[in-house]
Design a protein around this motif. Structure first.
Motif, PDB file in Angstrom:
ATOM      1  N   TRP A 165       0.680  -1.216  -0.034  1.00  0.00           N
ATOM      2  CA  TRP A 165       0.036   0.145  -0.153  1.00  0.00           C
ATOM      3  C   TRP A 165       0.721   1.396  -0.096  1.00  0.00           C
ATOM      4  N   SER A 166       1.905   1.367   0.503  1.00  0.00           N
ATOM      5  CA  SER A 166       2.830   2.392   1.104  1.00  0.00           C
ATOM      6  C   SER A 166       3.611   2.688  -0.305  1.00  0.00           C
ATOM      7  N   ASP A 167       3.726   2.019  -1.303  1.00  0.00           N
ATOM      8  CA  ASP A 167       4.490   1.972  -2.705  1.00  0.00           C
ATOM      9  C   ASP A 167       3.326   2.496  -3.643  1.00  0.00           C
ATOM     10  N   ARG A 168       2.046   2.523  -3.480  1.00  0.00           N
ATOM     11  CA  ARG A 168       1.404   3.005  -4.496  1.00  0.00           C
ATOM     12  C   ARG A 168       0.775   4.357  -4.437  1.00  0.00           C
ATOM     13  N   SER A 169       0.963   4.955  -5.847  1.00  0.00           N
ATOM     14  CA  SER A 169       0.396   6.291  -6.144  1.00  0.00           C
ATOM     15  C   SER A 169      -0.714   6.636  -5.291  1.00  0.00           C
ATOM     16  N   ALA A 170      -1.133   7.899  -5.076  1.00  0.00           N
ATOM     17  CA  ALA A 170      -2.313   8.366  -4.371  1.00  0.00           C
ATOM     18  C   ALA A 170      -3.346   8.047  -5.463  1.00  0.00           C
ATOM     19  N   GLU A 171      -3.244   8.191  -6.910  1.00  0.00           N
ATOM     20  CA  GLU A 171      -4.452   7.905  -7.661  1.00  0.00           C
ATOM     21  C   GLU A 171      -4.621   6.261  -7.486  1.00  0.00           C
ATOM     22  N   ASP A 172      -3.715   5.469  -7.571  1.00  0.00           N
ATOM     23  CA  ASP A 172      -3.976   4.053  -7.307  1.00  0.00           C
ATOM     24  C   ASP A 172      -4.613   3.767  -6.169  1.00  0.00           C
ATOM     25  N   GLN A 173      -4.279   4.553  -4.876  1.00  0.00           N
ATOM     26  CA  GLN A 173      -4.843   4.176  -4.034  1.00  0.00           C
ATOM     27  C   GLN A 173      -6.448   4.446  -3.842  1.00  0.00           C
ATOM     28  N   SER A 174      -6.791   5.676  -4.589  1.00  0.00           N
ATOM     29  CA  SER A 174      -8.116   5.998  -4.542  1.00  0.00           C
ATOM     30  C   SER A 174      -8.635   5.196  -5.742  1.00  0.00           C
TER      31      SER A 174
END
Length: 167
Positions: A5-14
């Motif tokens: 999770w910490s390596d994902r972009s903000a866009e991917d997290q959303s």
């Protein structure tokens, strides 16, 4: 494989948030139950095409009405089918993560027959939040539509073949 999770972009997290994905799948399952005459759950193989369609705005924006068969829609939109098999394979981990999360929250349940809404009751199903954007609402509407549309086009293998996905 999905990165931590910490390596994902903000866009991917959303966009690829497992909670959002699981609620979209729950909505598709509820739609499938509406469209399925025998009350069977959404086949697990078809669950893997829901998110790649719903989360792709170009595909979502061209979805037809329930009167249109998938075969007719696919023939009229080859631009969406080209590369869909690859996109659905790339998103398989996102779907798996959404299913796992949804089952852990009892939003979803899985059996040998397929995926279905879990026993938890939501006040609003799908949830309606004050922070929902038009895009979020469109994703829920598309998920319900896809769920209702899939039972109309026959066997899973036919649907997957039309979309260029090998079962």
């Amino acid at each position: 494989m999905i990165p931590p999770w910490s390596d994902r972009s903000a866009e991917d997290q959303s966009l690829f948030n497992p909670a959002f994905g699981s609620l979209l799948l729950r909505t598709a399952c509820r739609g499938y139950a509406e469209g399925e005459r025998d009350g069977r759950p959404l086949p697990i193989t078809l669950a893997f095409i829901v998110l790649p369609i719903v989360l792709n705005q170009r595909m979502r924006d061209t979805l037809p009405t329930l009167k249109t068969l998938m075969s007719t829609w696919v023939a009229g939109h080859p631009e969406h089918v080209a590369g869909f098999g690859d996109r659905s394979r790339e998103m398989a981990d996102v779907t798996r993560e959404a299913v796992q999360f949804g089952c852990s929250q009892t939003w979803l349940a899985i059996s040998a027959q397929g995926l279905y809404p879990g026993p938890v009751r939501l006040r609003s199903d799908p949830p309606k939040l004050a922070t929902d954007t038009d895009d979020v609402r469109a994703c829920y509407a598309a998920a319900r539509f896809i769920g209702r549309w899939l039972p109309r086009d026959g066997h899973q293998s036919t649907i997957l073949s039309m979309l260029g996905v090998a079962p």
